[in-house]
Scaffold this motif. Sequence first.
Motif, PDB file in Angstrom:
ATOM      1  N   ILE A  12       0.836  -1.202   0.000  1.00  0.00           N
ATOM      2  CA  ILE A  12       0.000   0.000   0.000  1.00  0.00           C
ATOM      3  C   ILE A  12       0.871   1.253   0.000  1.00  0.00           C
ATOM      4  CG2 ILE A  12      -1.616   1.383   1.385  1.00  0.00           C
ATOM      5  CD1 ILE A  12      -2.902  -1.326   2.208  1.00  0.00           C
ATOM      6  N   LEU A  13       1.896   1.270   0.835  1.00  0.00           N
ATOM      7  CA  LEU A  13       2.796   2.420   0.888  1.00  0.00           C
ATOM      8  C   LEU A  13       3.508   2.635  -0.438  1.00  0.00           C
ATOM      9  CD1 LEU A  13       4.295   2.016   4.474  1.00  0.00           C
ATOM     10  CD2 LEU A  13       2.637   3.714   3.684  1.00  0.00           C
ATOM     11  N   GLN A  14       3.890   1.560  -1.098  1.00  0.00           N
ATOM     12  CA  GLN A  14       4.541   1.684  -2.402  1.00  0.00           C
ATOM     13  C   GLN A  14       3.575   2.248  -3.448  1.00  0.00           C
ATOM     14  OE1 GLN A  14       6.042  -2.283  -3.022  1.00  0.00           O
ATOM     15  NE2 GLN A  14       7.996  -1.838  -2.025  1.00  0.00           N
ATOM     16  N   ARG A  15       2.331   1.815  -3.389  1.00  0.00           N
ATOM     17  CA  ARG A  15       1.327   2.330  -4.331  1.00  0.00           C
ATOM     18  C   ARG A  15       1.053   3.807  -4.080  1.00  0.00           C
ATOM     19  NH1 ARG A  15      -2.916  -2.728  -4.574  1.00  0.00           N
ATOM     20  NH2 ARG A  15      -1.518  -4.122  -5.695  1.00  0.00           N
ATOM     21  N   LEU A  16       0.968   4.194  -2.807  1.00  0.00           N
ATOM     22  CA  LEU A  16       0.772   5.606  -2.486  1.00  0.00           C
ATOM     23  C   LEU A  16       1.939   6.451  -2.987  1.00  0.00           C
ATOM     24  CD1 LEU A  16      -0.682   5.436   1.135  1.00  0.00           C
ATOM     25  CD2 LEU A  16      -1.846   6.249  -0.928  1.00  0.00           C
ATOM     26  N   ASP A  17       3.137   5.937  -2.849  1.00  0.00           N
ATOM     27  CA  ASP A  17       4.314   6.641  -3.348  1.00  0.00           C
ATOM     28  C   ASP A  17       4.244   6.805  -4.863  1.00  0.00           C
ATOM     29  OD1 ASP A  17       6.834   7.892  -2.802  1.00  0.00           O
ATOM     30  OD2 ASP A  17       7.823   6.129  -3.662  1.00  0.00           O
ATOM     31  N   THR A  18       3.817   5.765  -5.555  1.00  0.00           N
ATOM     32  CA  THR A  18       3.678   5.823  -7.011  1.00  0.00           C
ATOM     33  C   THR A  18       2.627   6.855  -7.417  1.00  0.00           C
ATOM     34  OG1 THR A  18       4.335   3.512  -7.219  1.00  0.00           O
ATOM     35  CG2 THR A  18       3.116   4.461  -9.068  1.00  0.00           C
ATOM     36  N   VAL A  19       1.499   6.868  -6.724  1.00  0.00           N
ATOM     37  CA  VAL A  19       0.440   7.832  -7.009  1.00  0.00           C
ATOM     38  C   VAL A  19       0.934   9.256  -6.734  1.00  0.00           C
ATOM     39  CG1 VAL A  19      -1.846   8.648  -6.272  1.00  0.00           C
ATOM     40  CG2 VAL A  19      -1.451   6.214  -6.650  1.00  0.00           C
ATOM     41  N   THR A  20       1.657   9.446  -5.642  1.00  0.00           N
ATOM     42  CA  THR A  20       2.196  10.764  -5.318  1.00  0.00           C
ATOM     43  C   THR A  20       3.116  11.258  -6.426  1.00  0.00           C
ATOM     44  OG1 THR A  20       2.024  10.360  -2.944  1.00  0.00           O
ATOM     45  CG2 THR A  20       3.546  12.084  -3.638  1.00  0.00           C
ATOM     46  N   HIS A  21       4.006  10.386  -6.911  1.00  0.00           N
ATOM     47  CA  HIS A  21       4.916  10.767  -7.997  1.00  0.00           C
ATOM     48  C   HIS A  21       4.133  11.129  -9.263  1.00  0.00           C
ATOM     49  CE1 HIS A  21       8.536  10.108  -5.800  1.00  0.00           C
ATOM     50  NE2 HIS A  21       8.354   8.814  -5.673  1.00  0.00           N
ATOM     51  N   ALA A  22       3.071  10.397  -9.532  1.00  0.00           N
ATOM     52  CA  ALA A  22       2.247  10.686 -10.707  1.00  0.00           C
ATOM     53  C   ALA A  22       1.552  12.047 -10.557  1.00  0.00           C
ATOM     54  CB  ALA A  22       1.219   9.584 -10.926  1.00  0.00           C
ATOM     55  N   LEU A  23       1.021  12.331  -9.369  1.00  0.00           N
ATOM     56  CA  LEU A  23       0.379  13.617  -9.124  1.00  0.00           C
ATOM     57  C   LEU A  23       1.363  14.773  -9.276  1.00  0.00           C
ATOM     58  CD1 LEU A  23      -1.921  12.840  -6.063  1.00  0.00           C
ATOM     59  CD2 LEU A  23      -2.647  13.477  -8.365  1.00  0.00           C
ATOM     60  N   VAL A  24       2.571  14.582  -8.771  1.00  0.00           N
ATOM     61  CA  VAL A  24       3.596  15.619  -8.893  1.00  0.00           C
ATOM     62  C   VAL A  24       3.909  15.862 -10.369  1.00  0.00           C
ATOM     63  CG1 VAL A  24       6.039  16.145  -8.470  1.00  0.00           C
ATOM     64  CG2 VAL A  24       4.603  15.287  -6.614  1.00  0.00           C
ATOM     65  N   ALA A  25       4.053  14.794 -11.129  1.00  0.00           N
ATOM     66  CA  ALA A  25       4.349  14.930 -12.559  1.00  0.00           C
ATOM     67  C   ALA A  25       3.227  15.674 -13.278  1.00  0.00           C
ATOM     68  CB  ALA A  25       4.572  13.554 -13.178  1.00  0.00           C
ATOM     69  N   LEU A  26       1.985  15.321 -12.993  1.00  0.00           N
ATOM     70  CA  LEU A  26       0.849  15.997 -13.620  1.00  0.00           C
ATOM     71  C   LEU A  26       0.779  17.473 -13.223  1.00  0.00           C
ATOM     72  CD1 LEU A  26      -1.914  13.264 -13.270  1.00  0.00           C
ATOM     73  CD2 LEU A  26      -0.868  14.081 -15.394  1.00  0.00           C
ATOM     74  N   ALA A  27       1.040  17.750 -11.955  1.00  0.00           N
ATOM     75  CA  ALA A  27       1.007  19.137 -11.490  1.00  0.00           C
ATOM     76  C   ALA A  27       2.115  19.956 -12.145  1.00  0.00           C
ATOM     77  CB  ALA A  27       1.130  19.185  -9.967  1.00  0.00           C
ATOM     78  N   ARG A  28       3.287  19.335 -12.350  1.00  0.00           N
ATOM     79  CA  ARG A  28       4.386  20.032 -13.029  1.00  0.00           C
ATOM     80  C   ARG A  28       4.014  20.333 -14.482  1.00  0.00           C
ATOM     81  NH1 ARG A  28       8.542  20.675  -9.852  1.00  0.00           N
ATOM     82  NH2 ARG A  28       9.178  19.065  -8.398  1.00  0.00           N
ATOM     83  N   ILE A  29       3.430  19.361 -15.153  1.00  0.00           N
ATOM     84  CA  ILE A  29       3.025  19.548 -16.557  1.00  0.00           C
ATOM     85  C   ILE A  29       1.995  20.683 -16.652  1.00  0.00           C
ATOM     86  CG2 ILE A  29       1.770  18.496 -18.474  1.00  0.00           C
ATOM     87  CD1 ILE A  29       3.122  15.815 -17.625  1.00  0.00           C
ATOM     88  N   ALA A  30       1.043  20.675 -15.745  1.00  0.00           N
ATOM     89  CA  ALA A  30      -0.016  21.688 -15.765  1.00  0.00           C
ATOM     90  C   ALA A  30       0.484  23.039 -15.268  1.00  0.00           C
ATOM     91  CB  ALA A  30      -1.196  21.230 -14.916  1.00  0.00           C
ATOM     92  N   GLY A  31       1.557  23.028 -14.482  1.00  0.00           N
ATOM     93  CA  GLY A  31       2.077  24.271 -13.924  1.00  0.00           C
ATOM     94  C   GLY A  31       1.153  24.899 -12.904  1.00  0.00           C
ATOM     95  N   ALA A  32       0.347  24.066 -12.259  1.00  0.00           N
ATOM     96  CA  ALA A  32      -0.638  24.562 -11.298  1.00  0.00           C
ATOM     97  C   ALA A  32       0.047  25.299 -10.145  1.00  0.00           C
ATOM     98  CB  ALA A  32      -1.455  23.393 -10.750  1.00  0.00           C
ATOM     99  N   ARG A  33      -0.535  26.434  -9.772  1.00  0.00           N
ATOM    100  CA  ARG A  33      -0.002  27.262  -8.696  1.00  0.00           C
ATOM    101  C   ARG A  33      -1.143  27.605  -7.744  1.00  0.00           C
ATOM    102  NH1 ARG A  33       4.953  28.629 -10.142  1.00  0.00           N
ATOM    103  NH2 ARG A  33       5.222  30.446  -8.836  1.00  0.00           N
TER     104      ARG A  33
END
Length: 81
Positions: A12-33
């Motif tokens: 579960i912790l590994q999956r949460l880490d994977t999801v967190t990395h994906a969210l960070v990548a999406l937020a970087r692409i979108a440039g959300a502030r």
Amino acid sequence: MPESFQDAQQAILQRLDTVTHALVALARIAGARLTRTQMCERLGVTSHTITYRVRRGDLPKPGADGRWLLAELIEWESHIG
């Protein structure tokens, strides 16, 4: 703890880490502030508390425009938990 529970917990912790990395990548692409108001709502604190925590180094600094990069905030949140 039984071994199977520990294995499940680790998975579960590994999956949460994977999801967190994906969210960070999406937020970087979108440039959300986030604005100060959005930060206050997200953290459940006042504007004064935001200023205090930034000065203490307990919260990432906003950019030159006074907004926080969502990607940086998600990374920060994932490391304080």
